[in-house]
Design a protein around this motif. Structure first.
Motif, PDB file in Angstrom:
ATOM      1  N   PRO A 466       0.842  -1.213   0.000  1.00 30.33           N
ATOM      2  CA  PRO A 466       0.000   0.000   0.000  1.00 30.33           C
ATOM      3  C   PRO A 466       0.872   1.257   0.000  1.00 30.33           C
ATOM      4  CG  PRO A 466      -0.773  -1.567   1.636  1.00 30.33           C
ATOM      5  CD  PRO A 466       0.549  -2.080   1.166  1.00 30.33           C
ATOM      6  N   LEU A 467       0.364   2.298  -0.619  1.00 25.10           N
ATOM      7  CA  LEU A 467       1.058   3.584  -0.625  1.00 25.10           C
ATOM      8  C   LEU A 467       0.960   4.213   0.756  1.00 25.10           C
ATOM      9  CD1 LEU A 467       2.444   5.900  -2.240  1.00 25.10           C
ATOM     10  CD2 LEU A 467       0.139   6.787  -2.699  1.00 25.10           C
ATOM     11  N   ASP A 468       2.079   4.648   1.300  1.00 20.49           N
ATOM     12  CA  ASP A 468       2.074   5.317   2.601  1.00 20.49           C
ATOM     13  C   ASP A 468       1.148   6.520   2.565  1.00 20.49           C
ATOM     14  OD1 ASP A 468       3.921   3.517   3.490  1.00 20.49           O
ATOM     15  OD2 ASP A 468       5.661   4.851   3.282  1.00 20.49           O
ATOM     16  N   GLY A 469       0.229   6.578   3.542  1.00 21.30           N
ATOM     17  CA  GLY A 469      -0.693   7.707   3.617  1.00 21.30           C
ATOM     18  C   GLY A 469      -1.952   7.557   2.793  1.00 21.30           C
ATOM     19  N   ALA A 470      -2.034   6.483   1.989  1.00 21.46           N
ATOM     20  CA  ALA A 470      -3.228   6.249   1.160  1.00 21.46           C
ATOM     21  C   ALA A 470      -3.350   4.753   0.918  1.00 21.46           C
ATOM     22  CB  ALA A 470      -3.148   7.012  -0.154  1.00 21.46           C
ATOM     23  N   ALA A 471      -3.724   4.030   1.948  1.00 22.05           N
ATOM     24  CA  ALA A 471      -3.668   2.568   1.928  1.00 22.05           C
ATOM     25  C   ALA A 471      -4.638   1.928   0.941  1.00 22.05           C
ATOM     26  CB  ALA A 471      -3.931   2.025   3.328  1.00 22.05           C
ATOM     27  N   PHE A 505      -8.596  12.578   4.976  1.00 22.65           N
ATOM     28  CA  PHE A 505      -8.828  13.793   5.752  1.00 22.65           C
ATOM     29  C   PHE A 505      -7.671  14.787   5.617  1.00 22.65           C
ATOM     30  CE2 PHE A 505     -12.031  11.219   7.982  1.00 22.65           C
ATOM     31  CZ  PHE A 505     -13.069  12.136   8.038  1.00 22.65           C
ATOM     32  N   ASP A 506      -6.453  14.289   5.370  1.00 20.16           N
ATOM     33  CA  ASP A 506      -5.327  15.221   5.218  1.00 20.16           C
ATOM     34  C   ASP A 506      -5.140  15.663   3.780  1.00 20.16           C
ATOM     35  OD1 ASP A 506      -4.146  13.064   3.939  1.00 20.16           O
ATOM     36  OD2 ASP A 506      -2.278  13.160   5.092  1.00 20.16           O
ATOM     37  N   ARG A 507      -6.102  15.293   2.899  1.00 23.12           N
ATOM     38  CA  ARG A 507      -6.115  15.688   1.483  1.00 23.12           C
ATOM     39  C   ARG A 507      -4.875  15.195   0.733  1.00 23.12           C
ATOM     40  NH1 ARG A 507     -10.217  19.827   1.661  1.00 23.12           N
ATOM     41  NH2 ARG A 507     -11.475  19.159   3.441  1.00 23.12           N
ATOM     42  N   GLY A 508      -4.275  14.103   1.197  1.00 19.10           N
ATOM     43  CA  GLY A 508      -3.147  13.518   0.490  1.00 19.10           C
ATOM     44  C   GLY A 508      -1.786  14.030   0.892  1.00 19.10           C
ATOM     45  N   THR A 510       0.093  13.325   3.507  1.00 20.59           N
ATOM     46  CA  THR A 510       0.993  12.265   3.955  1.00 20.59           C
ATOM     47  C   THR A 510       1.512  11.446   2.782  1.00 20.59           C
ATOM     48  OG1 THR A 510      -0.224  12.118   6.043  1.00 20.59           O
ATOM     49  CG2 THR A 510       1.203  10.264   5.479  1.00 20.59           C
ATOM     50  N   ALA A 511       0.674  11.249   1.786  1.00 20.60           N
ATOM     51  CA  ALA A 511       1.054  10.426   0.636  1.00 20.60           C
ATOM     52  C   ALA A 511       1.906  11.187  -0.373  1.00 20.60           C
ATOM     53  CB  ALA A 511      -0.206   9.901  -0.062  1.00 20.60           C
ATOM     54  N   ALA A 512       1.979  12.497  -0.269  1.00 19.29           N
ATOM     55  CA  ALA A 512       2.619  13.305  -1.304  1.00 19.29           C
ATOM     56  C   ALA A 512       4.083  12.932  -1.544  1.00 19.29           C
ATOM     57  CB  ALA A 512       2.487  14.787  -0.965  1.00 19.29           C
ATOM     58  N   ARG A 513       4.880  12.927  -0.495  1.00 21.62           N
ATOM     59  CA  ARG A 513       6.306  12.641  -0.686  1.00 21.62           C
ATOM     60  C   ARG A 513       6.554  11.193  -1.110  1.00 21.62           C
ATOM     61  NH1 ARG A 513      10.793  15.372  -0.306  1.00 21.62           N
ATOM     62  NH2 ARG A 513       9.646  17.163   0.542  1.00 21.62           N
TER      63      ARG A 513
END
Length: 574
Positions: A466-471, A505-508, A510-513
């Protein structure tokens, strides 16, 4: 067949072909659903075709819709039977032939508030709706409607307030990942020989006297300006139609008016229901639409005359939707329940009504100058008809015989073999060490093209994590977006190839980097470029959140524009 991969190398080939000076039969301007449909229609008739888009594919209206493929039940009340019949025919085609991997049935519950007459009135409308869907040469593709008692309605949707209804009707329409459908249209057109180029802005038209003979194009990724010559140019730029027409130096015969619609995204557990909802409001209708592990709630319908690239939702817009949906819910939704918000602009033909909710969703095709065709209006569901009509008009100016449109018989990439692959999903899961639900998720996003995604997993099994921050998404989907789906920037992946930007909820953030790090080797980014892409995305999210706190459109627009468009590396170096 040519390559259907929108890879960095494929982009270079399109750039070389369009800038070669060789005259095309058709140049299409606009990479939304209508423009992509025009490119596919023209190239499958045997024409040489170029397609240019100023930003990312589907970055305007075509990624910000209600994500429905529907006939438009409310248009029956307006007696617009032709539009409804046409849209229902297209719905059936998409469900059963053209894109069964991307379009699927979705149920809706219509609560009845009055005894007797309302069930007869609404029931007659839904019956007509179902009957009209059989007017084509194929089945409707969705189950028939049914009448429910109050008890039956509450069983289907326990979150409804019992006093908010006396009974209900349940009917079916269809749902689509709107941005993905556009990407698949572009890839299918490329597979047949079209030359697509995103991040390529038309800055002027070429003329030979009164005749339009092509366009000057600014490739924003390389900062190169070049000329594309074409026998016919199709303007399919939606809400930007009037701006594009202004480059010709003539006022268009038809004006397009923008109407803003916003949607809220909330977690699935906030509303207990096995069905979507459709509610009548004072001016239009409100949908509550199942969307994976979420609900989409929308939409509004207000006039918009500010920045077209980044329409902003206001605090008033959000409160309006919450108030309307809470009128029927036993447990009201609060601001804290909202994961995401997105706003889009509908291109409506101007001049028919002062109220945008009453402006026509019919489309028009005209030739405002020799060599130039304009298509405007319409609705997402009927994109193929709009494209066919626009190319028909362009063909009249070519001066040689061209076959009729065949796109009603051309399945999109991923459609052929989809059913067989779906039936094999458990075996695929075992083969690649994935849970069956993960494979189902991939099949619903890629269809039979899932084989290309799984091949990346074979080469690097860690991409199956899974992608970190967007499982909900796998790492491989980010890599595939950059290597095969034309994603050139981080926001392309987080907002359109996936929907991480509205589904968390964080609008992505966490997953950005992690996502940028996966894109880097595919697109040749260094650490500085990764930092810049992440910083741009963070600024965009902060600007959107700030806009959502503003009381009106003008204030929200000013705040949203505080985050500029993504800047390519070449512009920074300059």
């Amino acid at each position: 067949m040519h390559s259907a991969t929108l890879s960095p190398a494929a982009r270079e080939r399109s750039l070389a072909a369009l800038g070669s000076g060789q005259e095309l039969d058709v140049l299409v301007i606009g990479g939304g659903v209508t423009g992509a449909g025009c490119a596919l229609d023209a190239v499958t008739r045997g024409l040489s075709v170029g397609l240019v888009e100023a930003r990312d594919w589907a970055s305007g209206t075509s990624s910000r819709s209600s994500k429905l493929i529907h006939g438009g039940l409310r248009y029956l009340e307006m007696l617009d039977f032709g539009l409804v019949r046409e849209a229902l025919r297209e719905r059936g085609l998409l469900l059963q032939r053209l894109a069964p991997h991307l379009v699927r049935p979705v149920p809706f519950l219509y609560p009845l508030r009055h005894r007797g007459w309302e069930r007869l009135y609404a029931g007659a409308g839904v019956l007509l709706y179902d009957t009209m869907s059989l007017s084509g040469n194929h089945a409707r593709g969705v189950p028939a409607h049914r009448h429910l008692s109050r008890r039956g309605a509450l069983r289907a949707c326990p979150s409804l307030r019992p006093e908010a209804l006396v009974g209900a009707l349940q009917y079916y329409d269809a749902q689509v990942d709107d941005a993905r459908l556009v990407t698949f249209l572009v890839r299918t057109a490329a597979a047949h020989g079209a030359h697509p180029l995103s991040r390529a802005r038309v800055v002027g038209f070429l003329r030979d006297g009164a005749r339009v003979t092509g366009a000057r194009v600014h490739d924003l990724e390389t900062d190169r300006v070049f000329e594309v010559r074409a026998r016919q140019v199709i303007n399919a730029t939606g809400v930007w139609t009037d701006d594009t027409q202004a480059l010709v130096g003539e006022r268009g015969q038809v004006q397009v008016r923008a109407s803003k619609g916003i949607h809220l995204v909330v977690p699935r557990d906030r509303i207990r229901s096995t069905t979507g909802l459709i509610l009548r409001t004072e001016s239009s209708v409100l949908f509550v639409i199942p969307w994976g592990r979420h609900w989409l709630i929308g939409t509004t319908d207000t006039d918009w005359d500010l920045d077209k690239a980044h329409p902003a939702a206001t605090s008033r817009d959000i409160d309006y939707l919450l108030e309307r949906v809470n009128s029927v819910l036993a447990t009201p939704l609060a601001r804290d329940d909202v994961e995401g918000v997105y706003a889009g602009l509908r291109p409506l033909l101007s001049g028919e009504s002062d109220a945008t909710a009453k402006l026509s969703r019919e489309h028009t095709v005209i030739s405002p100058a020799p060599g130039l065709v304009m298509v405007a209006g319409g609705k997402y569901t009927t994109y193929r008809v709009m494209a066919r009509d626009a190319v028909d008009e362009a063909v009249r100016g070519l001066g040689f015989a061209v076959p009729a449109s065949c796109t009603d018989r051309v399945p999109l990439l991923g459609a052929e073999g989809y059913v067989a692959r779906w039936n094999q999903r458990r075996r695929l899961a075992q083969q690649f060490g994935l849970h069956t639900e993960r494979v189902e998720h991939l099949l619903r996003r890629y269809g039979a093209a899932v084989d290309e995604v799984l091949e990346l997993l074979r080469e690097d099994p860690t991409l199956g994590e899974p992608l970190d921050g967007a499982a909900d998404y796998l790492r491989v989907e980010v890599v595939y977006a950059a290597s095969a789906e034309g994603a050139l920037h981080l926001e392309d992946v987080l907002t359109r190839r996936t929907h991480i930007s509205i589904e968390s909820f964080d609008r992505g953030l966490t997953a950005a980097r992690p996502a940028a790090a996966l894109m880097a080797p595919v697109l040749g980014w260094d650490d500085e470029r990764v930092d810049r892409e992440v910083a741009h995305y963070v600024a965009r999210v902060e600007a959107e959140r700030a806009a959502h706190a503003q009381p009106d459109d003008a204030a929200a627009d000013a705040v949203r524009l505080g985050a500029p468009d993504v800047v390519p590396a070449v512009a920074v170096a300059a």
